[in-house]
Motif scaffolding. Structure first.
Motif, PDB file in Angstrom:
ATOM      1  N   PHE A   1       0.837  -1.199   0.000  1.00  0.00           N
ATOM      2  CA  PHE A   1       0.000   0.000   0.000  1.00  0.00           C
ATOM      3  C   PHE A   1       0.869   1.245   0.000  1.00  0.00           C
ATOM      4  O   PHE A   1       2.038   1.214   0.391  1.00  0.00           O
ATOM      5  CB  PHE A   1      -0.960   0.016   1.203  1.00  0.00           C
ATOM      6  N   ILE A   2       0.289   2.346  -0.460  1.00  0.00           N
ATOM      7  CA  ILE A   2       0.924   3.670  -0.395  1.00  0.00           C
ATOM      8  C   ILE A   2      -0.110   4.617   0.203  1.00  0.00           C
ATOM      9  O   ILE A   2      -1.207   4.776  -0.349  1.00  0.00           O
ATOM     10  CB  ILE A   2       1.353   4.173  -1.784  1.00  0.00           C
ATOM     11  N   VAL A   3       0.224   5.229   1.294  1.00  0.00           N
ATOM     12  CA  VAL A   3      -0.692   6.124   1.992  1.00  0.00           C
ATOM     13  C   VAL A   3      -0.648   7.514   1.354  1.00  0.00           C
ATOM     14  O   VAL A   3       0.418   7.992   0.952  1.00  0.00           O
ATOM     15  CB  VAL A   3      -0.330   6.212   3.494  1.00  0.00           C
ATOM     16  N   THR A   4      -1.818   8.155   1.249  1.00  0.00           N
ATOM     17  CA  THR A   4      -1.894   9.545   0.775  1.00  0.00           C
ATOM     18  C   THR A   4      -2.625  10.385   1.831  1.00  0.00           C
ATOM     19  O   THR A   4      -3.276   9.839   2.730  1.00  0.00           O
ATOM     20  CB  THR A   4      -2.653   9.643  -0.561  1.00  0.00           C
ATOM     21  N   ASP A   5      -2.522  11.702   1.690  1.00  0.00           N
ATOM     22  CA  ASP A   5      -3.174  12.580   2.666  1.00  0.00           C
ATOM     23  C   ASP A   5      -4.676  12.663   2.455  1.00  0.00           C
ATOM     24  O   ASP A   5      -5.443  12.789   3.415  1.00  0.00           O
ATOM     25  CB  ASP A   5      -2.579  13.992   2.587  1.00  0.00           C
ATOM     26  N   THR A   6      -5.101  12.619   1.178  1.00  0.00           N
ATOM     27  CA  THR A   6      -6.523  12.781   0.881  1.00  0.00           C
ATOM     28  C   THR A   6      -6.975  11.738  -0.136  1.00  0.00           C
ATOM     29  O   THR A   6      -6.154  11.113  -0.822  1.00  0.00           O
ATOM     30  CB  THR A   6      -6.807  14.180   0.295  1.00  0.00           C
ATOM     31  N   GLU A   7      -8.290  11.609  -0.245  1.00  0.00           N
ATOM     32  CA  GLU A   7      -8.866  10.684  -1.221  1.00  0.00           C
ATOM     33  C   GLU A   7      -8.575  11.147  -2.644  1.00  0.00           C
ATOM     34  O   GLU A   7      -8.343  10.337  -3.544  1.00  0.00           O
ATOM     35  CB  GLU A   7     -10.374  10.602  -0.981  1.00  0.00           C
ATOM     36  N   LYS A   8      -8.546  12.463  -2.851  1.00  0.00           N
ATOM     37  CA  LYS A   8      -8.241  13.001  -4.182  1.00  0.00           C
ATOM     38  C   LYS A   8      -6.822  12.638  -4.596  1.00  0.00           C
ATOM     39  O   LYS A   8      -6.569  12.256  -5.750  1.00  0.00           O
ATOM     40  CB  LYS A   8      -8.426  14.523  -4.178  1.00  0.00           C
ATOM     41  N   GLU A   9      -5.870  12.717  -3.662  1.00  0.00           N
ATOM     42  CA  GLU A   9      -4.490  12.324  -3.967  1.00  0.00           C
ATOM     43  C   GLU A   9      -4.410  10.842  -4.305  1.00  0.00           C
ATOM     44  O   GLU A   9      -3.633  10.438  -5.173  1.00  0.00           O
ATOM     45  CB  GLU A   9      -3.586  12.655  -2.782  1.00  0.00           C
ATOM     46  N   ALA A  10      -5.219  10.031  -3.616  1.00  0.00           N
ATOM     47  CA  ALA A  10      -5.244   8.592  -3.911  1.00  0.00           C
ATOM     48  C   ALA A  10      -5.726   8.345  -5.333  1.00  0.00           C
ATOM     49  O   ALA A  10      -5.197   7.485  -6.055  1.00  0.00           O
ATOM     50  CB  ALA A  10      -6.141   7.867  -2.909  1.00  0.00           C
TER      51      ALA A  10
END
Length: 554
Positions: free
Chosen positions: A65-74
């Motif tokens: 997995f790669i974590v992002t700050d927001t759903e938009k970044e994901a």
């Protein structure tokens, strides 16, 4: 190494992307989630029993997995990873290149117009895509005829010292040599943009004003051109009035799915008129319906400069708000993803769905037809397996000079252009079929090709007769390739005869009825190999002639 289940238990609750990888660390599938832990647990702990999910879990050996700050970044990261790795079980809009767009170079002081299959961020405006290349080129032809926008390249424009032929025939106003003012040419470009955006009412008003003005000033040729443009627009409007759907600009999207096969339809409505239909086909898809729709929206619209204010979709999905934010940033204005429940817009989504269903039905019938052809080929050629993957080799040369070997690949009846290869013959400069074939086969199947990771085909087809077949078999034996089925196809000597297929250990050709589907399929593959090789061979000959000419003149 931890099992997939153990890896899944370590996932955080943050937004991000998750990656299924195979035994060789190859990317199988990329997904996104607002809550990674919740999404992955749905896969592993009995909350999702669909066949495509169980298939994916069997194939995968690593989970990351790669974590992002927001759903938009994901959403953005998922799109980037799909483009970079092209996972086998995600949708991938590489087929988008089959659709043509119209480009107006607004970044230039005197914009030109052209058709293109590449949409890039270069300051230009792109219109489309158009399902019909002929339709796009006809639009450009009408624009040059009535609005006289230039079609030359920027390089040609900057090197002009006098007007070209298009100025002489009234298809351009020659901004290259300043025979038209910048202001007047800007009006021409504005008219072309209005035409492409379907804003016919506004354009009709402008053209009528100019026609009247030209008549008053006794510029009768200009007035006649405006009149013809008005007739064209009024004719287009009359055709489109039969498909008015509630007014406004929007796209209606829906899809049909049977197993891993997906057909998606996009209907383009501008000013209430249905302008075009785009069809996309995807195979081996393991995505959930939500992810499939989300991935399509991001991949399709982030390439576009003319995103409509409304996109009608068949259902709401997780991450929809993040998708709207991305599209708003791209278009510079609000873009709404709407799931209509009733009325004309709901009918448009259902119409897109029916189109997708019909296309999927047609594709599956075609698939069943190719299955029958491949089964018959296996029987006719004495193969132990159905020849799903066919590669064909063709040698093109001019008395041994500028020789190239072309290799094409068909999988389940369709060309796989990512597996096409061209080999410039390095070792020979005299006619030698055996030596040329040896070099091509060594570079494809020998030690030199071990790092290319292309699997062997089910059958290798050689362009030629018994002699070429014998040459290929000797070459394969010399480089140590065993167990590969090989056949040769020889072109008919007379029109009344059919092409002949030769296989090892058989003196006479395999008999096919003239015009049989199996023979036509092999001929199609051979002709594609010939076309692919000849195209490159001609380019090389032309380049060499130009080089020789430049050398002799100096």
């Amino acid at each position: 190494m931890k099992s997939l289940t153990e890896q899944a238990r370590t996932f955080p609750t943050s937004p991000g992307v998750y990656l299924f990888k195979g035994k060789k660390n190859e990317m199988l599938y990329v997904g996104k989630a607002k809550n990674l832990k919740k999404r992955i647990q749905a896969y592993f702990f009995g909350k999702d029993d669909r066949t495509q999910i169980s298939f994916l879990l069997k194939k995968a050996s690593q989970l990351e997995f790669i974590v992002t700050d927001t759903e938009k970044e994901a959403l953005l990261l998922e799109n980037t990873l799909i483009k970079q790795h092209r996972p086998h079980y995600n949708i991938d809009l590489r087929d988008d290149k089959n659709y043509i767009s119209i480009r107006i170079g607004l970044e230039h002081s005197s914009p030109g117009i052209a058709t293109t299959r590449r949409v890039i961020k270069d300051g230009a405006s792109y219109f489309g895509p158009y399902a019909s290349a002929a339709g796009a080129r006809e639009a450009v032809d009408q624009i040059t005829r009535f609005f006289r926008v230039r079609t030359c390249t920027d390089r040609e424009f900057s090197n002009r010292v006098r007007p070209c032929l298009k100025y002489d025939i009234g298809r351009c106003t020659a901004p290259c040599v300043k025979l038209v003012s910048k202001e007047a040419y800007a009006h021409q470009v504005e008219d072309a943009v209005l035409f492409l955006r379907g804003r016919s009412r506004e354009l009709l008003h402008r053209l009528k004003e100019r026609m009247d003005e030209a008549s008053l000033q006794a510029h009768f040729e200009e007035a006649a051109r405006m009149r013809d443009a008005l007739f064209l627009l009024e004719g287009l409007n009359a055709k489109q009035k039969v498909v008015v759907h509630g007014g406004g600009d929007y796209d209606a999207i829906s899809f049909a799915r049977v197993g891993d096969d997906v057909s998606l339809c996009l209907l383009m409505v501008r000013h209430g008129a249905l302008l075009d239909r785009l069809q996309y086909r995807f195979h081996h898809i393991k995505s959930e319906d939500d992810d499939l729709l989300s991935d399509f929206l991001v991949q399709h619209y982030l390439k576009r400069s003319d995103i409509p204010p409304e996109i009608l979709i068949p259902f709401s999905f997780e991450g929809q708000q993040a998708g709207e934010e991305l599209l708003r940033e791209k278009s510079g204005r609000a873009v709404r993803l709407i799931t209509p429940k009733r009325g004309l817009k709901r009918d448009m989504v259902l119409l897109a769905e029916r189109n997708a269903q019909e296309e999927l039905k047609r594709l599956r019938e075609k698939k069943e037809g190719i299955e029958e052809i491949l089964s018959q080929l296996a029987q006719k050629l004495g193969l132990s397996n159905i020849p799903r993957v066919v590669e064909c080799v063709d040698i093109s040369n001019l008395s041994g000079r500028e020789a190239v070997g072309s290799l094409v690949c068909f999988v389940d009846g369709e060309p796989q252009k990512n597996r096409y290869r061209l080999y410039t013959i390095r070792s020979l400069n005299t006619p030698d079929d055996y030596g040329m074939m040896m070099e091509v086969l060594k570079r494809r199947f020998g030690v030199e090709a071990s790092g290319l990771s292309l699997p062997f085909p089910d059958i290798l087809l050689i362009d030629g007769g018994k002699g070429q077949l014998a040459v290929a078999l000797r070459a394969l034996e010399e480089i140590g390739v065993t167990g590969l089925s090989v056949a040769a196809i020889a072109k008919a000597k007379e029109e009344r005869e059919s092409d002949q297929i030769y296989i090892p250990l058989r003196k006479n050709p395999v008999t096919f009825k003239k015009g049989s589907k199996e023979l036509l399929y092999l001929m199609r593959i051979r002709d594609e190999a010939h076309r692919f090789g000849l195209k490159t061979h001609r380019k090389q000959r032309t380049r060499k002639m130009l080089t020789d000419k430049a050398t002799s003149s100096s």
